[in-house]
Motif scaffolding. Structure first.
Motif, PDB file in Angstrom:
ATOM      1  N   PHE A 157       0.813  -1.220   0.000  1.00 30.49           N
ATOM      2  CA  PHE A 157       0.000   0.000   0.000  1.00 30.49           C
ATOM      3  C   PHE A 157       0.846   1.270   0.000  1.00 30.49           C
ATOM      4  O   PHE A 157       0.404   2.317  -0.457  1.00 30.49           O
ATOM      5  N   ASP A 158       2.075   1.214   0.547  1.00 33.24           N
ATOM      6  CA  ASP A 158       2.900   2.416   0.633  1.00 33.24           C
ATOM      7  C   ASP A 158       3.870   2.549  -0.549  1.00 33.24           C
ATOM      8  O   ASP A 158       4.802   3.349  -0.500  1.00 33.24           O
ATOM      9  N   GLU A 159       3.647   1.764  -1.605  1.00 31.99           N
ATOM     10  CA  GLU A 159       4.500   1.835  -2.796  1.00 31.99           C
ATOM     11  C   GLU A 159       3.749   2.496  -3.946  1.00 31.99           C
ATOM     12  O   GLU A 159       2.526   2.614  -3.925  1.00 31.99           O
ATOM     13  N   ARG A 160       4.512   2.898  -4.967  1.00 34.59           N
ATOM     14  CA  ARG A 160       3.931   3.463  -6.181  1.00 34.59           C
ATOM     15  C   ARG A 160       4.314   2.593  -7.374  1.00 34.59           C
ATOM     16  O   ARG A 160       5.327   1.895  -7.353  1.00 34.59           O
ATOM     17  N   TYR A 161       3.513   2.649  -8.399  1.00 31.83           N
ATOM     18  CA  TYR A 161       3.820   1.928  -9.647  1.00 31.83           C
ATOM     19  C   TYR A 161       5.204   2.305 -10.157  1.00 31.83           C
ATOM     20  O   TYR A 161       5.973   1.463 -10.622  1.00 31.83           O
ATOM     21  N   GLU A 162       5.535   3.589 -10.031  1.00 28.00           N
ATOM     22  CA  GLU A 162       6.804   4.091 -10.558  1.00 28.00           C
ATOM     23  C   GLU A 162       8.013   3.634  -9.734  1.00 28.00           C
ATOM     24  O   GLU A 162       9.159   3.876 -10.138  1.00 28.00           O
ATOM     25  N   ASP A 163       7.778   2.965  -8.604  1.00 26.12           N
ATOM     26  CA  ASP A 163       8.888   2.408  -7.833  1.00 26.12           C
ATOM     27  C   ASP A 163       9.457   1.151  -8.482  1.00 26.12           C
ATOM     28  O   ASP A 163      10.533   0.687  -8.085  1.00 26.12           O
ATOM     29  N   TYR A 164       8.753   0.610  -9.469  1.00 22.71           N
ATOM     30  CA  TYR A 164       9.119  -0.677 -10.063  1.00 22.71           C
ATOM     31  C   TYR A 164       9.822  -0.484 -11.405  1.00 22.71           C
ATOM     32  O   TYR A 164       9.653   0.534 -12.072  1.00 22.71           O
ATOM     33  N   TYR A 165      10.581  -1.491 -11.794  1.00 24.27           N
ATOM     34  CA  TYR A 165      11.251  -1.466 -13.099  1.00 24.27           C
ATOM     35  C   TYR A 165      11.420  -2.898 -13.604  1.00 24.27           C
ATOM     36  O   TYR A 165      11.323  -3.861 -12.828  1.00 24.27           O
ATOM     37  N   LEU A 166      11.630  -3.030 -14.895  1.00 24.58           N
ATOM     38  CA  LEU A 166      11.963  -4.307 -15.513  1.00 24.58           C
ATOM     39  C   LEU A 166      13.465  -4.339 -15.780  1.00 24.58           C
ATOM     40  O   LEU A 166      14.036  -3.358 -16.266  1.00 24.58           O
ATOM     41  N   GLU A 167      14.086  -5.459 -15.454  1.00 30.57           N
ATOM     42  CA  GLU A 167      15.522  -5.618 -15.708  1.00 30.57           C
ATOM     43  C   GLU A 167      15.719  -6.765 -16.699  1.00 30.57           C
ATOM     44  O   GLU A 167      15.371  -7.907 -16.422  1.00 30.57           O
ATOM     45  N   PHE A 168      16.293  -6.424 -17.855  1.00 34.47           N
ATOM     46  CA  PHE A 168      16.534  -7.413 -18.900  1.00 34.47           C
ATOM     47  C   PHE A 168      17.869  -8.119 -18.660  1.00 34.47           C
ATOM     48  O   PHE A 168      18.785  -7.568 -18.047  1.00 34.47           O
ATOM     49  N   GLU A 169      17.936  -9.321 -19.183  1.00 39.99           N
ATOM     50  CA  GLU A 169      19.135 -10.147 -19.023  1.00 39.99           C
ATOM     51  C   GLU A 169      20.362  -9.481 -19.653  1.00 39.99           C
ATOM     52  O   GLU A 169      21.475  -9.578 -19.126  1.00 39.99           O
ATOM     53  N   LYS A 170      20.159  -8.799 -20.797  1.00 38.43           N
ATOM     54  CA  LYS A 170      21.261  -8.183 -21.530  1.00 38.43           C
ATOM     55  C   LYS A 170      20.955  -6.711 -21.792  1.00 38.43           C
ATOM     56  O   LYS A 170      19.808  -6.286 -21.744  1.00 38.43           O
ATOM     57  N   GLU A 171      21.986  -5.957 -22.099  1.00 32.51           N
ATOM     58  CA  GLU A 171      21.789  -4.573 -22.513  1.00 32.51           C
ATOM     59  C   GLU A 171      21.096  -4.561 -23.874  1.00 32.51           C
ATOM     60  O   GLU A 171      21.483  -5.295 -24.782  1.00 32.51           O
ATOM     61  N   GLU A 172      20.072  -3.732 -24.004  1.00 31.88           N
ATOM     62  CA  GLU A 172      19.221  -3.764 -25.189  1.00 31.88           C
ATOM     63  C   GLU A 172      19.198  -2.419 -25.922  1.00 31.88           C
ATOM     64  O   GLU A 172      19.160  -1.356 -25.294  1.00 31.88           O
ATOM     65  N   THR A 173      19.219  -2.495 -27.250  1.00 34.24           N
ATOM     66  CA  THR A 173      18.887  -1.375 -28.125  1.00 34.24           C
ATOM     67  C   THR A 173      17.886  -1.909 -29.133  1.00 34.24           C
ATOM     68  O   THR A 173      18.195  -2.835 -29.884  1.00 34.24           O
ATOM     69  N   GLU A 196      17.662   2.053 -25.610  1.00 30.75           N
ATOM     70  CA  GLU A 196      18.930   2.499 -26.172  1.00 30.75           C
ATOM     71  C   GLU A 196      20.056   2.161 -25.190  1.00 30.75           C
ATOM     72  O   GLU A 196      20.246   2.838 -24.173  1.00 30.75           O
ATOM     73  N   LYS A 197      20.762   1.071 -25.462  1.00 23.87           N
ATOM     74  CA  LYS A 197      21.885   0.629 -24.637  1.00 23.87           C
ATOM     75  C   LYS A 197      21.516   0.602 -23.160  1.00 23.87           C
ATOM     76  O   LYS A 197      22.194   1.187 -22.314  1.00 23.87           O
ATOM     77  N   GLN A 198      20.424  -0.100 -22.852  1.00 22.39           N
ATOM     78  CA  GLN A 198      19.966  -0.172 -21.458  1.00 22.39           C
ATOM     79  C   GLN A 198      19.415  -1.551 -21.155  1.00 22.39           C
ATOM     80  O   GLN A 198      18.917  -2.249 -22.037  1.00 22.39           O
ATOM     81  N   ASN A 199      19.535  -1.941 -19.902  1.00 19.04           N
ATOM     82  CA  ASN A 199      18.918  -3.194 -19.454  1.00 19.04           C
ATOM     83  C   ASN A 199      17.855  -2.950 -18.387  1.00 19.04           C
ATOM     84  O   ASN A 199      17.271  -3.893 -17.861  1.00 19.04           O
ATOM     85  N   ILE A 200      17.582  -1.663 -18.084  1.00 21.04           N
ATOM     86  CA  ILE A 200      16.564  -1.288 -17.107  1.00 21.04           C
ATOM     87  C   ILE A 200      15.479  -0.477 -17.813  1.00 21.04           C
ATOM     88  O   ILE A 200      15.766   0.463 -18.556  1.00 21.04           O
ATOM     89  N   LEU A 201      14.217  -0.847 -17.584  1.00 25.56           N
ATOM     90  CA  LEU A 201      13.080  -0.081 -18.073  1.00 25.56           C
ATOM     91  C   LEU A 201      12.249   0.337 -16.868  1.00 25.56           C
ATOM     92  O   LEU A 201      11.606  -0.502 -16.220  1.00 25.56           O
ATOM     93  N   ASN A 202      12.273   1.620 -16.533  1.00 22.99           N
ATOM     94  CA  ASN A 202      11.467   2.123 -15.420  1.00 22.99           C
ATOM     95  C   ASN A 202       9.995   2.154 -15.829  1.00 22.99           C
ATOM     96  O   ASN A 202       9.651   2.596 -16.922  1.00 22.99           O
TER      97      ASN A 202
END
Length: 224
Positions: A157-173, A196-202
């Motif tokens: 209840f004390d969290e926000r949707y924007e506190d979460y992220y997806l982490e990919f296995e490899k760096e992606e473009t 673009e050269k990232q493995n994290i999607l907020n």
């Protein structure tokens, strides 16, 4: 009937309708699985077979070698997600659901298939195995299969949707195709830059302003 697997970490429930997950709770009672609010999405974790996604006008066109072509109707995400499966307890930590072709499915998907889904609970992990059997004697059986689980986000209840992220296995473009929510179709030739050269999607609600995002050009084979 409550169908359940349970250990020291998780309590997992299932339903024969769709052979699907219906609840994933940890030892503190936190529910991880989306509970099917029809205001947004009434499903929870449907199994998609023999297609994932949509066909134009829901029509599949078959061109057998020995007969003229004919069409069958396959709705979005396939034929089995709204069918009752047969339940089988395998062990204390594993169970299975199965379904066979019927006259109704054969009229629209002319293949004698058998689909078996095995769920296994090990510590904090739920393993899902899809076993597809083609009972045809003389023809190959084209199919897709996929899981479509929805997860609660945020979980507490004390969290926000924007506190979460997806982490990919490899760096992606990568780029993503344009989506048409009214038909469920994609234009794979009309694309927008996405990663673009990232493995994290907020995560942000604005990401899904035009329905789902299809990541069809990833190098990663897993995401957390």
């Amino acid at each position: 009937m409550v169908i359940e697997l349970k250990n020291d970490f998780l309590t997992v429930q299932f339903k024969e309708f769709g052979g699907a997950l219906s609840s994933i709770k940890d030892k503190d009672g936190v529910e991880y699985l989306w509970q099917g609010n029809p205001e947004y999405w009434s499903s929870q974790a449907p199994v998609l077979f023999p297609i994932c996604g949509s066909l134009r006008d829901d029509e599949a066109i078959y061109r057998p070698c020995t007969h003229p072509h004919f069409t069958g109707i396959i709705p979005r995400h396939g034929l089995v997600r709204k069918k009752n499966f047969t339940y089988e307890q395998i062990s204390d930590n594993s169970l299975a659901f199965s379904i066979r072709a019927t006259d109704e499915t054969l009229a629209n998907y002319p293949y004698d298939f058998e689909l078996r889904i095995v769920y296994t609970l090990v510590d904090k992990t739920i393993s899902v195995t899809y076993q597809v059997t083609n009972h045809e004697k003389a023809k190959a059986m084209p199919y897709f299969i996929g899981g479509h689980p929805g997860f609660n986000c945020p979980l507490l209840f004390d969290e926000r949707y924007e506190d979460y992220y997806l982490e990919f296995e490899k760096e992606e473009t990568c780029t993503v195709p344009e989506t048409f929510p009214e038909t469920g179709l994609l234009d794979v030739n009309k694309r927008t830059p996405f990663l673009e050269k990232q493995n994290i999607l907020n995560l942000d609600y604005a990401l899904f302003a035009k329905d789902a995002i299809t990541l069809d050009k990833l190098a990663s084979r897993s995401v957390s």
